[in-house]
Design a protein around this motif. Sequence first.
Motif, mmCIF file in Angstrom:
data_model
loop_
_atom_site.group_PDB
_atom_site.id
_atom_site.type_symbol
_atom_site.label_atom_id
_atom_site.label_comp_id
_atom_site.label_asym_id
_atom_site.label_seq_id
_atom_site.Cartn_x
_atom_site.Cartn_y
_atom_site.Cartn_z
ATOM 1 N N UNK A 1 18.615 -18.711 20.006
ATOM 2 C CA UNK A 1 18.752 -19.919 19.427
ATOM 3 C C UNK A 1 18.083 -19.731 17.894
ATOM 4 N N UNK A 2 17.177 -18.886 17.764
ATOM 5 C CA UNK A 2 16.916 -18.446 16.289
ATOM 6 C C UNK A 2 17.917 -18.141 15.350
ATOM 7 N N UNK A 3 18.758 -17.275 16.065
ATOM 8 C CA UNK A 3 19.942 -16.733 15.211
ATOM 9 C C UNK A 3 20.758 -17.877 14.517
ATOM 10 N N UNK B 58 16.495 -33.582 22.240
ATOM 11 C CA UNK B 58 16.512 -33.460 20.735
ATOM 12 C C UNK B 58 17.189 -32.359 20.128
ATOM 13 N N UNK B 59 17.784 -31.349 21.161
ATOM 14 C CA UNK B 59 18.392 -30.127 20.711
ATOM 15 C C UNK B 59 17.445 -28.774 20.276
ATOM 16 N N UNK B 60 18.224 -27.695 19.556
ATOM 17 C CA UNK B 60 17.292 -26.850 19.107
ATOM 18 C C UNK B 60 16.256 -26.190 20.184
ATOM 19 N N UNK B 61 16.706 -25.967 21.724
ATOM 20 C CA UNK B 61 15.807 -25.617 22.474
ATOM 21 C C UNK B 61 16.554 -24.800 23.690
ATOM 22 N N UNK C 180 22.747 -26.261 7.575
ATOM 23 C CA UNK C 180 22.021 -25.732 8.711
ATOM 24 C C UNK C 180 22.209 -26.227 9.920
ATOM 25 N N UNK C 181 22.544 -25.752 11.063
ATOM 26 C CA UNK C 181 22.716 -26.158 12.423
ATOM 27 C C UNK C 181 22.158 -25.578 13.368
ATOM 28 N N UNK C 182 21.686 -26.380 14.628
ATOM 29 C CA UNK C 182 20.839 -25.645 15.453
ATOM 30 C C UNK C 182 21.700 -25.768 16.771
ATOM 31 N N UNK C 183 21.063 -25.141 17.997
ATOM 32 C CA UNK C 183 21.757 -25.214 19.198
ATOM 33 C C UNK C 183 21.064 -25.531 20.147
ATOM 34 N N UNK C 184 21.779 -26.290 21.214
ATOM 35 C CA UNK C 184 21.143 -26.318 22.561
ATOM 36 C C UNK C 184 21.712 -25.320 23.556
ATOM 37 N N UNK C 185 20.804 -24.630 24.103
ATOM 38 C CA UNK C 185 21.192 -23.569 25.134
ATOM 39 C C UNK C 185 20.451 -23.939 26.510
#
Length: 381
Positions: free
Chosen positions: A295-297, A347-350, A306-311
């Motif tokens: 997630x941090x990578x 919200x994602x990024x989690x 900038x993008x984030x990921x839901x895992x």
Amino acid sequence: MWVDLRLLREWWREDVDYQWVVDAIASRSALGILKVAIGWSGLAAPMIGVLTVLSPAGPSTHLGRTVLWILIAGGIAWAAHWLVLPWPGKRASLALVAAADGCVTVMCAVSTGYAIRSVGTILLLIVGVYVSAFHSPKVLAAHTVWSMGSVGVFAAPLFGSGDTTSAVVMMLGMAAAVVVPPGLQFCYWVLRSEMLSDPLTMLLSRRGLDYHAAPMLARRTPVPLGVLMIDLDRFKVVNDTFGHCAGDDVLVRTADRLRRAAPAGSIVSRFGGEEFAIIVRLPADSALAAADRLRCAVAEPIGSISVTASIGLALVNRDVAGERNRCSLREVIRSADQAMYQAKQQGGDAVVVAGTLSPADPERLAHHRPGRFLKLSRFPG
């Protein structure tokens, strides 16, 4: 040259998924045709055996003729197995290969004619072509060593009788032919690797994930199996704002980051679109820590983007092996996918954990909050 050696090492280490190859051929309704072709080809050996018994080149002793009749009966049974019975499993296939190698070698050894022994080398080559398509490089290497040793046995009497030319021709012919099955198998491997890879990110494709997951699933181990489903948050905004070329660049760079951050021995794939899947075998707490590293990578900026990921992480503690490999994998992926959508909805990024955990795991993981939040859900795994 370094790249060539690296490719050769990768090819040598591959454990071919026999059942996947069989299923791929069956999906095109070609397995029956191939089975009949192998069966009818297999009848060539007993037919040659009958002609050998009746010819002057056949064995001169009663023992030799008896052995040859036994081999003829075995050859007919071998061909009937292919023509009548269902396609063999992996172990049965290996047994049939070993039986074919042994029968051809003994049949030629008890015969004295140069022509018969030359045909025997061709039959060994045909067996090698089959092995190159369905079995691993190590199995093919064992067959190749057997074939070369057999030709030495065939040629030795010719040297003894003074027919040096025929003996040398036979050995040179096999030496030239012996590179054909490995060459074919290497080409199969290159084409299969290309077919199972995603052309944009060079990660495994969805089919590649299924193929390479089989050996990992087949290994019985108490270490849990973990599946991480990773989806980029609001990726459509990236395409709409910066264009599809920039979106492709984000996918490529994200793939590189996932490849580098994934635990050693894991299987990393692009599952489709902006979704990635990773399969690992790790203890529950280590799998969760790995998920947060991933997630941090992903969250590191890519230039001005900038993008984030839901895992979603699904874990199974039971052994997953045997014929239910692919079915079980689909079940775990489904659980991880549901957990990933839970992360997106919040919200994602989690990282959201799902799956069949041992009773102690939820309490321990509940106090481990690596992302913005960690929600523990229970889905059937």
